[in-house]
Design a protein around this motif. Structure first.
Motif, PDB file in Angstrom:
ATOM      1  N   PRO A 105       7.572  25.795  29.240  1.00  6.64           N
ATOM      2  CA  PRO A 105       7.605  25.560  27.960  1.00  6.64           C
ATOM      3  C   PRO A 105       8.992  26.170  27.385  1.00  6.64           C
ATOM      4  CG  PRO A 105       5.146  25.827  27.599  1.00  6.64           C
ATOM      5  CD  PRO A 105       5.846  26.421  28.577  1.00  6.64           C
ATOM      6  N   PHE A 106       9.170  27.617  28.267  1.00  4.49           N
ATOM      7  CA  PHE A 106      10.338  28.325  27.649  1.00  4.49           C
ATOM      8  C   PHE A 106      12.029  27.604  28.449  1.00  4.49           C
ATOM      9  CE2 PHE A 106       7.068  31.343  28.142  1.00  4.49           C
ATOM     10  CZ  PHE A 106       7.488  32.665  27.312  1.00  4.49           C
TER      11      PHE A 106
ATOM     12  N   ARG B  11      14.390  25.812  25.751  1.00  3.83           N
ATOM     13  CA  ARG B  11      16.303  26.180  26.515  1.00  3.83           C
ATOM     14  C   ARG B  11      16.826  24.691  26.276  1.00  3.83           C
ATOM     15  NH1 ARG B  11      19.166  29.205  25.601  1.00  3.83           N
ATOM     16  NH2 ARG B  11      17.559  31.147  25.763  1.00  3.83           N
ATOM     17  N   GLY B  12      16.369  23.848  26.695  1.00  2.00           N
ATOM     18  CA  GLY B  12      17.028  22.579  27.108  1.00  2.00           C
ATOM     19  C   GLY B  12      17.303  21.710  25.591  1.00  2.00           C
ATOM     20  N   ILE B  13      15.628  22.342  24.685  1.00  2.00           N
ATOM     21  CA  ILE B  13      15.792  21.899  22.861  1.00  2.00           C
ATOM     22  C   ILE B  13      17.806  22.496  22.226  1.00  2.00           C
ATOM     23  CG2 ILE B  13      15.390  22.120  20.888  1.00  2.00           C
ATOM     24  CD1 ILE B  13      13.915  19.724  22.670  1.00  2.00           C
ATOM     25  N   TYR B  14      17.776  23.684  22.884  1.00  2.00           N
ATOM     26  CA  TYR B  14      18.379  24.970  21.983  1.00  2.00           C
ATOM     27  C   TYR B  14      19.952  24.172  22.146  1.00  2.00           C
ATOM     28  CZ  TYR B  14      14.352  28.130  21.610  1.00  2.00           C
ATOM     29  OH  TYR B  14      13.235  28.569  20.956  1.00  2.00           O
ATOM     30  N   ASP B  15      19.870  24.138  23.956  1.00  2.00           N
ATOM     31  CA  ASP B  15      20.885  23.453  24.610  1.00  2.00           C
ATOM     32  C   ASP B  15      21.240  22.313  23.558  1.00  2.00           C
ATOM     33  OD1 ASP B  15      20.997  25.959  25.772  1.00  2.00           O
ATOM     34  OD2 ASP B  15      20.127  24.826  27.669  1.00  2.00           O
ATOM     35  N   ALA B  16      21.171  21.608  24.078  1.00  2.00           N
ATOM     36  CA  ALA B  16      20.540  20.116  22.848  1.00  2.00           C
ATOM     37  C   ALA B  16      21.459  20.225  21.777  1.00  2.00           C
ATOM     38  CB  ALA B  16      19.480  18.679  23.020  1.00  2.00           C
ATOM     39  N   GLN B  17      20.668  21.004  21.023  1.00  2.00           N
ATOM     40  CA  GLN B  17      21.191  21.542  19.889  1.00  2.00           C
ATOM     41  C   GLN B  17      22.144  21.776  19.520  1.00  2.00           C
ATOM     42  OE1 GLN B  17      18.692  24.317  18.103  1.00  2.00           O
ATOM     43  NE2 GLN B  17      18.788  23.815  15.231  1.00  2.00           N
TER      44      GLN B  17
END
Length: 83
Positions: A47-48, A52-58
């Protein structure tokens, strides 16, 4: 959220875990133990990485949206009310 790898993904990842343990820790493990370790890390640490991938994509999306907004602004035609 439950992170799951496909059978094919596990078949690609498990040998990497086995090789890492052998080369770095001089520890030989079988497929079952390597897959068990993969499942543990997937549930506990996955999940970490996912977040991180979600934050980077955002962040990328925000940059792109700013570029789109700038491009649209450049398309505006001057009017008597323009600054």
């Amino acid at each position: 959220m439950d992170i799951q790898f496909t059978r094919e993904e596990k078949q690609a990842i498990v040998p990497k875990i086995k090789l890492y343990l052998k080369e770095e820790l001089d520890k030989e493990v079988g497929n079952f133990d390597a897959e068990f370790l993969l499942d543990f890390f997937t549930q506990e640490i996955g999940p970490f990485f996912y977040n991180r991938g979600i934050y980077d994509a955002q962040a990328i999306l925000e940059q792109r949206m700013e570029s789109v907004a700038d491009a649209i602004y450049e398309l505006e035609k001057p009017t008597p009310f323009s600054r």
